[in-house]
Write a protein that holds these residues in place. Structure first.
Motif, short mmCIF file in Angstrom:
data_model
loop_
_atom_site.label_atom_id
_atom_site.label_comp_id
_atom_site.label_asym_id
_atom_site.label_seq_id
_atom_site.Cartn_x
_atom_site.Cartn_y
_atom_site.Cartn_z
N LEU A 127 0.81 -1.22 0.00
CA LEU A 127 0.00 0.00 0.00
C LEU A 127 0.84 1.27 0.00
O LEU A 127 0.46 2.28 -0.58
N VAL A 128 2.00 1.21 0.66
CA VAL A 128 2.82 2.43 0.81
C VAL A 128 4.19 2.30 0.17
O VAL A 128 4.94 3.28 0.12
N GLY A 129 4.53 1.11 -0.32
CA GLY A 129 5.88 0.88 -0.83
C GLY A 129 6.25 1.73 -2.02
O GLY A 129 7.42 2.02 -2.25
N TRP A 130 5.26 2.18 -2.79
CA TRP A 130 5.55 2.95 -4.00
C TRP A 130 6.00 4.38 -3.69
O TRP A 130 6.53 5.07 -4.56
N PHE A 131 5.80 4.84 -2.45
CA PHE A 131 6.27 6.18 -2.13
C PHE A 131 6.99 6.27 -0.78
O PHE A 131 7.46 7.34 -0.40
N SER A 132 7.12 5.17 -0.08
CA SER A 132 7.78 5.19 1.23
C SER A 132 9.22 4.67 1.10
O SER A 132 9.48 3.72 0.37
N ASN A 133 10.14 5.31 1.82
CA ASN A 133 11.53 4.86 1.80
C ASN A 133 11.83 3.90 2.94
O ASN A 133 12.98 3.60 3.22
N THR A 134 10.79 3.43 3.63
CA THR A 134 10.97 2.56 4.79
C THR A 134 10.48 1.14 4.54
O THR A 134 10.33 0.36 5.46
N VAL A 135 10.21 0.82 3.28
CA VAL A 135 9.76 -0.52 2.92
C VAL A 135 10.96 -1.30 2.37
O VAL A 135 11.61 -0.85 1.42
N ARG A 136 11.24 -2.44 2.97
CA ARG A 136 12.32 -3.32 2.51
C ARG A 136 11.75 -4.71 2.27
O ARG A 136 11.08 -5.26 3.14
N ASN A 137 12.05 -5.26 1.11
CA ASN A 137 11.53 -6.59 0.76
C ASN A 137 10.01 -6.65 0.90
O ASN A 137 9.46 -7.62 1.42
#
Length: 917
Positions: free
Chosen positions: A169-179
Motif C-alpha cells: 500500500l505504501v511501498g511505492w512512495f515510502s523509503n521505509t519498505v524493505r523486501n
C-alpha cells in the motif's frame, strides 16, 4: 477586528466567501504533503544517510507551498490583529536554530534541525491562512482524520500478519519498505512484540493514538450526519486496541491526564457524552484485546488466513457494536442530556465537577486493572507492563537520569545552546552511567539543550501565548464557535503533554501535527486590534519580503543538500559494486563540496583513499584522507566514527603516538565507553613497553602513568555503578575486561608490582577466563598458551552461531584476548617463551579470520617445519598458503610439499581462501 465565523448563522452574518480555484489547488497540494509526510519524514537522529534526504525534500516541498501561499494571500497579509503577530513571531523559531549554528557541537545535525524547524514554520503559516476559511478548515480536518484512520488500519494490518499487503500500500512512495515489508511496524524488545505502525517506536505511536482517540470522540459528538457518527465511533475500538498493543506505559499513564484536561473545556452534557463513548468503547475493546493480542503474536510468527480472518472478525464485530451503541447515545441520550443540563451548564465552576469526579474514576479503574483479578481480562504481557508502573521502575529511573544529565549540558551551553542534535552528540560526555539514548525523552529539555535559554524562551513564549489566547477566547465566548479550534487543541495538547516523557517531537510528522494544531488554535484565538502603525505598508512589505527571501534561500539550500545527499547515496552504493577509484570518488567529492562535514561521506572517501594508498604507497591519497578528516572534525569534534577514522590514518602512517593521542585527548567525551578505554589502555601499554625496550625511562613513565589513570577511571566507574538503584539498568557493559586486566597487570609486573598484577588479573569480569586469571603462576608460556587456546575456542564458538547477525563481530571480540596474549609474548622478546606449533596455528587462524592477513602470514611461515607427515604442520601450511592466495602471493615449494603429502589439501586451501570472515 475580523473574526472567523464558524457558527450555524455564518452565512447570515456575512456573505459566504467564495474560495478561488488556486486556493483549492493549494489546499489539495497541502493535503498531499500531509499524506506524504508520515511515510517519509520519520525519526531524525542526525546520523543516517538513508533518512536525511526526505528531510531536505520535505523542506523543499513545504517551502514551495509557502511561496505559493504568500503569492495567493499577498493582499490579505496584514498586521492589524494579535493573531497576525503570531504568524510573524513564528519566523523566530528557525532563526534561533540558525543562531545556534555558531556554537553547534555538530554542524551537520544542526543544519538538519534547521531544515526541520523551517518546515514546521512553513506548515504553521500555510495552515494559519488556509484555516481562516471554514470550508477549507473542514476539508483539512477531514483529511487529517482520514490520514490518522489509515495509519491505524495500516498498523493493524501488520499486527494481524498482512505485512506484505501493508507494505504494498505504501511501498511505492515510502523509503521505509524493505523486501515489500514496512520496517518495524511491529517492533520487538524485551517486552515482546509491540505495535508501532508507521513510527517504528511504540511510545510515539501511543501518543499519536491518544491524540486521535480524543479527536475521534470529539468528531462523533459534533457530527450531525448519521454516517459520520458511525464512521468516527467505528474507529474507537481499533484505536484503543492499538494503544494497548503498543504496551506503552507512558501512553496509559498520560491518557487519563489529557482526557481530564480536555474535559475542562467542555460543558457538563458534553463531558458526560465523552465519558460514555470512551467507557463503552473501552469496555468492548478490553473484551477483545486478549484474543487479538494472541492472534497477532501467532500471525507474526506463522501466518494463516484463518487466524487473520478471526482477528479481523473480532475487530470488525466489536467496532460495529460500538458504532451502533454510539449512534444510539447520540440519537437519544445526547439531546436528553443537553435539555436536562442546560441550566446547570450556565452556573460557575460546574464544568469542574465531572473532571474532578473523573480523577476518582480513573483511580478506581487503575486499581481494578492492577490490584485485582480484573487484570486477567488483559493479556499477560499487558498485565506485566501495568504491574510495573511505579516510580522505582527502571524506565522512570533512567528518564530521571537523562533529565539530570541534560541539565548538566544546559549549564555548559546556557545561552545559545549546543545546536540541533546537541544531546545526541554530547550525552556520552555528560552521562551518569553507560546508557545509550540519543534522545532526552523530554522534548522541552531537548529543545532547551539545542537552542539554549534564548531560543527556549522564544519557543515557550510562542506556544504558551497561543494556548493562553485560545483559552481566553474560549472562556469569553460561545464555545460552539470554537469547535474547529478545539479539534486542533486536542492534537497539539495531547502530543505536547506526552512529549514531557518521550521524544515524539523527534518524529518530524508529529512536529508537523503539533504546528498544524497550533495554527488551528491561532486562527480562532482571542485577538485584539493592534495599533495602526503596525499595519503600515512598510511593515507588511518588510514581513512579506523577509519571509519570501528566507524561504527562497532555504529552497536553494535544500536543493543543494538534496544533490549532495543523492551523490552521497550514489557513492555509498558504488562502494559495494565498483572497484574503480575515480568512479567511487566522484560522487563522494560532489557530496562533500557543499557539505565538507558530512560524516558518512568523509568516512567513505577517507577509507577509499587509505585503501588505495595501501595498494600504491602514493602519499597524495593519504594526504587527501587527512585533509578530509581534519576539515570534518572541525565541525564534528564529538563524532566517534570520525575520530576512529583519524586513528586509522595515523596507524597507516606509522604514527602510533599520534593515534594514541586521539584516544587520550578525547577520552572525556566518551567516559563510559569501555571499548574506548580498553583501546586507550592497550595503546598506552604498547607504547610504554616500547619505550621500556628502548631504555627511554621518561616516555615509559609517561605512558604507564596515563595507562594507570585510565585504569583508575574504569575502577571508579565500576564502583559508581554499584550505587545505582537496583531497579535501574546499568546500560552498556562497563567493567574490567580481560584485555584491560592483561595490559594493566603486565604493566604492574614490569613496574615491579607482582602482587598488584595478580590482583588486577582477578578483577577481570569475563567468567570464561576466571580459572586462568586466578592462576598463582601467571605470565609464563603455559599461562599465555592457555589464554590463546581459550580465546580461540570462544571466537570459534561465536562464529559457529549461524543465526546470529553479529557472529563475525562476536568472533573478533572472542579472539581479542588471545591476540593480545600473543602480542605480550612477542614483545617480551624472551627466547624461553616459545609457543607450541598448535598454539601458533591458533594465533595465525585468529589473525586470518580477523582480516589481518599479512600478520597471519608473518606468524605462520616461521612456524612451518619440513615434516608434512605431521597433521599440525600440514594445517599451518594450509592456512599459510590460503593467506598467500588471499593477497595474490604464492610459495610454490611449500605448496608442492603439502600436495605431495596430501593431494586433498588443494581443495581445502581454496575453501579457506574463499571463506568470508
Amino acid at each position: 477586528m475580523s473574526k472567523p465565523v464558524y457558527g450555524k448563522n455564518a452565512a447570515q452574518s456575512r456573505n459566504v466567501e467564495k474560495i478561488a480555484s488556486p486556493i483549492w489547488a493549494l489546499v489539495v497540494a497541502f493535503i498531499l504533503f500531509l499524506c506524504w509526510a508520515p511515510f517519509q519524514v520519520g525519526l531524525f537522529n542526525g546520523q543516517q544517510l538513508d533518512f536525511e534526504k526526505p528531510i531536505y525534500v520535505s523542506a523543499l516541498l513545504s517551502g514551495l507551498l509557502l511561496l505559493v501561499c504568500l503569492g495567493l494571500y499577498f493582499k490579505k497579509i496584514k498586521l492589524d490583529e494579535q493573531r497576525d503577530l503570531v504568524a510573524l513571531a513564528s519566523i523566530l523559531l528557525p532563526l534561533t536554530y540558525a543562531l545556534s549554528l555558531f556554537v553547534a557541537v555538530s554542524h551537520y545535525m544542526a543544519m538538519n534541525m534547521l531544515f526541520i524547524q523551517s518546515m514546521y514554520v512553513a506548515v504553521f503559516i500555510i495552515a494559519f491562512y488556509l484555516l481562516k476559511q471554514k470550508q477549507v478548515n473542514v476539508v483539512i480536518q477531514n483529511a487529517i482524520l482520514a490520514i490518522a484512520y489509515f495509519i491505524v488500519g495500516f498498523g493493524l494490518l501488520n499486527w494481524l500478519g498482512s505485512n506484505k499487503l501493508a507494505g504494498a500500500l505504501v511501498g511505492w512512495f515510502s523509503n521505509t519498505v524493505r523486501n515489500d515489508i514496512y520496517l518495524d511496524a511491529v517492533m520487538t524488545d524485551s517486552n515482546g512484540l509491540r505495535l508501532t505502525s508507521i513510527f517504528q517506536y511504540a511510545n510515539t505511536y501511543a501518543a499519536f493514538l491518544m491524540a486521535f482517540l480524543f479527536v475521534a470522540i470529539f468528531a462523533l459528538i459534533r457530527s450531525k450526519k448519521w454516517y459520520r457518527t458511525l464512521t468516527h465511533s467505528f474507529m474507537l475500538v481499533p484505536i484503543i486496541v492499538s494503544i494497548l498493543l503498543t504496551l506503552s506505559r507512558g501512553g496509559l499513564v498520560l491518557l487519563p491526564v489529557v482526557f481530564i484536561l480536555l474535559l475542562l473545556f467542555l460543558k457538563p452534557a458534553q463531558q458526560i457524552l465523552w465519558i460514555l463513548h470512551l467507557g463503552v468503547a473501552g469496555i468492548v475493546s478490553l473484551l477483545i484485546t486478549t484474543p487479538v493480542t494472541n492472534l497477532g503474536l501467532e500471525l507474526n510468527t506463522n501466518f494463516t488466513s484463518s487466524a487473520a480472518l478471526k482477528g479481523w472478525g473480532y475487530l470488525l464485530g466489536a467496532s460495529l457494536a460500538v458504532a451502533a451503541l454510539s449512534w444510539i447515545i447520540q440519537r437519544f441520550v445526547a439531546p436528553w442530556l443537553e435539555k436536562k443540563l442546560s441550566n446547570w451548564s450556565s452556573r460557575k465552576l460546574t464544568g469542574l465537577w465531572i473532571p474532578l469526579g473523573s480523577v476518582a474514576l480513573v483511580g478506581i479503574v487503575a486499581f481494578l486493572l492492577i490490584g485485582t483479578s480484573a487484570k486477567n481480562i488483559l493479556p499477560s504481557n499487558m498485565t506485566t507492563r501495568l504491574e510495573n508502573i511505579n516510580f522505582q521502575q527502571h524506565s522512570v529511573l533512567e528518564r530521571i537520569t537523562f533529565y539530570k544529565d541534560a541539565i548538566k549540558v544546559v549549564k555548559d551551553y546556557p545561552i545559545l545552546g549546543a545546536g540541533g542534535g546537541g544531546w545526541s552528540s554530547l550525552y556520552e560526555h555528560y552521562q551518569n552511567n553507560p546508557y545509550t539514548s540519543r534522545q532526552v525523552h523530554n522534548f522541552f529539555l531537548q529543545y532547551l539543550i539545542e537552542v539554549g535559554i534564548l531560543g527556549f524562551i522564544v519557543f515557550m513564549g510562542f506556544i504558551l501565548y497561543i494556548f493562553y489566547k485560545y483559552i481566553r477566547g474560549y472562556v469569553k465566548r460561545d464555545k460552539n464557535d470554537f469547535e474547529n479550534g478545539f479539534f486542533y487543541l486536542i492534537i497539539a495538547l495531547s502530543i505536547l503533554v506526552h512529549s514531557l516523557l518521550d521524544f515524539n517531537m523527534s518524529y518530524a510528522f508529529m512536529g508537523i501535527l503539533v504546528f498544524l494544531g497550533l495554527a488551528g488554535m491561532a486562527v480562532v484565538m482571542d485577538s485584539k486590534q493592534l495599533r495602526k502603525n503596525w499595519n503600515r505598508t512598510g511593515f507588511r512589505l518588510g514581513y512579506s519580503a523577509i519571509l519570501t527571501l528566507g524561504t527562497v534561500f532555504l529552497l536553494f539550500l535544500s536543493i543543494s543538500y538534496i544533490g549532495s545527499s543523492n551523490a552521497a547515496l550514489k557513492g555509498k552504493n558504488l562502494i559495494r559494486v565498483s572497484t574503480s577509484y575515480e568512479e567511487i570518488k566522484t560522487p563522494l567529492s560532489e557530496a562533500l563540496k557543499n557539505r565538507p562535514n558530512h560524516p558518512e561521506s568523509v568516512i567513505s572517501l577517507s577509507t577509499l583513499d587509505m585503501t588505495v594508498f595501501n595498494q600504491t604507497q602514493d602519499e597524495q591519497f593519504l594526504n587527501e584522507a587527512y585533509n578530509v578528516l581534519t576539515r570534518a572534525l572541525k565541525d564534528e569534534p564529538y563524532n566517534k566514527y570520525l575520530l576512529a577514522q583519524m586513528v586509522s590514518y595515523y596507524d597507516i602512517k606509522g604514527q602510533s603516538d599520534l593515534a594514541y593521542s586521539v584516544y587520550l585527548d578525547n577520552a572525556d567525551k566518551f567516559s563510559w565507553d569501555i571499548n574506548w578505554y580498553d583501546t586507550l589502555i592497550n595503546r598506552s601499554f604498547a607504547l610504554g613497553q616500547q619505550a621500556l625496550n628502548q631504555k627511554d625511562e621518561v616516555k615509559k613513565e609517561k605512558y604507564f602513568t596515563e595507562e594507570l589513570e585510565a585504569y583508575n577511571h574504569v575502577l571508579t566507574g565500576v564502583e559508581h555503578l554499584k550505587t545505582l538503584p537496583p531497579e535501574q539498568l546499568q546500560g552498556r557493559p562497563f567493567s574490567v575486561t580481560p584485555t584491560i586486566a592483561l595490559n594493566v597487570g603486565k604493566m604492574q609486573l614490569l613496574s615491579g608490582q607482582e602482587d598488584a598484577a595478580k590482583s588486577t588479573l582477578k578483577l577481570s569480569s569475563d567468567a570464561n577466563y576466571t580459572d586462568i586469571m586466578n592462576s598463582e603462576t601467571p605470565w609464563n608460556i603455559d599461562w599465555y598458551s592457555s589464554l590463546i587456546s581459550r580465546s580461540f575456542d570462544l571466537g570459534q564458538a561465536a562464529y559457529a552461531q549461524q543465526d546470529n547477525v553479529d557472529r563475525i563481530e562476536n568472533m573478533k571480540a572472542g579472539f581479542a584476548v588471545g591476540l593480545l596474549a600473543y602480542n605480550h609474548v612477542l614483545t617480551d622478546n624472551d627466547p624461553s617463551k616459545t609457543l607450541a606449533p598448535d598454539v601458533t596455528l591458533k594465533v595465525g587462524k585468529m589473525q586470518y579470520m580477523s582480516g589481518q592477513i599479512q600478520k597471519a602470514i608473518s606468524i605462520l611461515k616461521p612456524a612451518l617445519s619440513q615434516d608434512f607427515a605431521d597433521a599440525t604442520n600440514r594445517e599451518i601450511a594450509r592456512w599459510y598458503l590460503a593467506a598467500l592466495t588471499k593477497t595474490g602471493g604464492e610459495d610454490q615449494a611449500i605448496y608442492d610439499s603439502l600436495i605431495t603429502a596430501d593431494p586433498a589439501e588443494a581443495a581445502q586451501i581454496e575453501a579457506i581462501a574463499n571463506s568470508q570472515f
